[in-house]
Design a protein around this motif. Structure first.
Motif, short mmCIF file in Angstrom:
data_model
loop_
_atom_site.label_atom_id
_atom_site.label_comp_id
_atom_site.label_asym_id
_atom_site.label_seq_id
_atom_site.Cartn_x
_atom_site.Cartn_y
_atom_site.Cartn_z
N GLY A 10 0.82 -1.21 0.00
CA GLY A 10 0.00 0.00 0.00
C GLY A 10 0.85 1.25 0.00
O GLY A 10 1.91 1.30 -0.62
N ALA A 16 -2.11 -5.26 -0.03
CA ALA A 16 -2.59 -4.58 1.18
C ALA A 16 -2.94 -3.12 0.89
O ALA A 16 -2.40 -2.49 -0.02
CB ALA A 16 -1.54 -4.65 2.28
N GLY A 17 -3.84 -2.60 1.71
CA GLY A 17 -4.14 -1.18 1.72
C GLY A 17 -4.57 -0.61 0.38
O GLY A 17 -5.28 -1.24 -0.39
N GLY A 18 -4.09 0.60 0.11
CA GLY A 18 -4.49 1.31 -1.09
C GLY A 18 -4.15 0.61 -2.38
O GLY A 18 -4.76 0.91 -3.41
N PHE A 73 -5.00 -2.19 -3.16
CA PHE A 73 -6.19 -2.94 -3.57
C PHE A 73 -6.83 -2.33 -4.80
O PHE A 73 -7.32 -3.04 -5.68
CB PHE A 73 -7.21 -2.96 -2.42
N TYR A 133 -6.91 -4.83 4.14
CA TYR A 133 -7.12 -3.42 3.81
C TYR A 133 -7.51 -2.73 5.12
O TYR A 133 -8.68 -2.53 5.41
CB TYR A 133 -8.26 -3.33 2.78
N PRO A 135 -11.62 4.20 2.74
CA PRO A 135 -11.05 3.69 1.48
C PRO A 135 -11.40 4.62 0.34
O PRO A 135 -12.31 5.45 0.45
CB PRO A 135 -11.73 2.33 1.31
N ASP A 159 -13.23 1.60 -4.39
CA ASP A 159 -12.74 0.31 -3.89
C ASP A 159 -13.83 -0.52 -3.22
O ASP A 159 -13.97 -1.72 -3.54
CB ASP A 159 -11.56 0.52 -2.93
N LEU A 187 -13.02 -4.71 5.13
CA LEU A 187 -12.91 -3.27 5.36
C LEU A 187 -13.33 -2.84 6.76
O LEU A 187 -12.76 -1.90 7.32
CB LEU A 187 -13.76 -2.52 4.33
#
Length: 204
Positions: A58, A97-99, A101, A120, A129, A133, A150
């Motif tokens: 991310g 992971a994270g952003g 995604f 995430y 988010p 997403d 989430l």
């Protein structure tokens, strides 16, 4: 930190910052957006992958603290990828992971190494988010499972991701290049308008 390999109409974009788990900086995101813009008129197949054992952790932590976690660059990138009139493939060589995604969710097909994990942690970190997403995630795996990732902050395995529909096939990272080539053959033999036409019929 972003490598682009062009083999005719097949473009392979590699996140190449393995010592930092391919965490993304604003410069890297801007470069990915530029490549996606260029690919819109040239690539029949557009592939995203990563160097090392992680696809991407991310946002770069230092830049995240400075505001990158909520930057519009993430949404711009995922939107550009989703709009590509080509076959788009995320070849996830490891954990997502994270952003990061967003760019994977925006692709048409997702391959995953069997050892990958998916998480995430926006609830834990206190960020929302990016707008598209949750929509793309829910479309793929359903609202309850999207909330597990989430809202409940669950880290899921590649096998779970496959059974949920988050990824489409488990392929070891060492074999993903061959798998990508096999998946690309039909599109590479087609004319661009045919690729775009079929994609438009499938996508809402």
């Amino acid at each position: 930190m972003i490598d682009l390999a062009r083999d005719g109409d097949l473009w392979i974009v590699t996140l190449n910052r393995p010592k930092k788990a391919n965490s993304l900086t604003s410069e890297m995101l801007s470069r990915l957006i530029e490549i996606a813009d260029d690919a819109a008129g040239e690539a029949k197949v557009f592939v995203l992958t990563g160097a090392g054992k992680v696809f991407s952790a991310g946002a770069d932590l230092d830049e995240a603290r400075a505001g990158l976690a909520t930057s519009p660059l993430w949404e711009d990138l995922s939107g550009k990828i989703a709009a590509l009139p080509s076959l788009t493939i995320a070849a996830l060589n490891g954990t997502l992971a994270g952003g990061a995604f967003g760019m994977a969710l925006a692709c048409d097909i997702r391959l995953s190494d069997p050892s990958a994990k998916f998480f995430y942690p926006v609830m834990k970190l206190g960020f929302l988010p990016q707008p598209s997403d949750p929509v793309r995630l829910s479309t793929l795996i359903g609202p309850a499972r999207a909330k597990m990732i989430l809202m409940a902050g669950q880290k899921i395995t590649a096998e779970e991701a496959l059974s949920w529909g988050l990824v489409d096939r488990l392929v070891p990272a060492t074999d993903q290049k061959e798998a990508v080539v096999e998946l690309s053959l039909a599109a590479l033999e087609a004319v661009p308008a045919h690729i775009a036409g079929i994609k438009a019929l499938i996508q809402p």
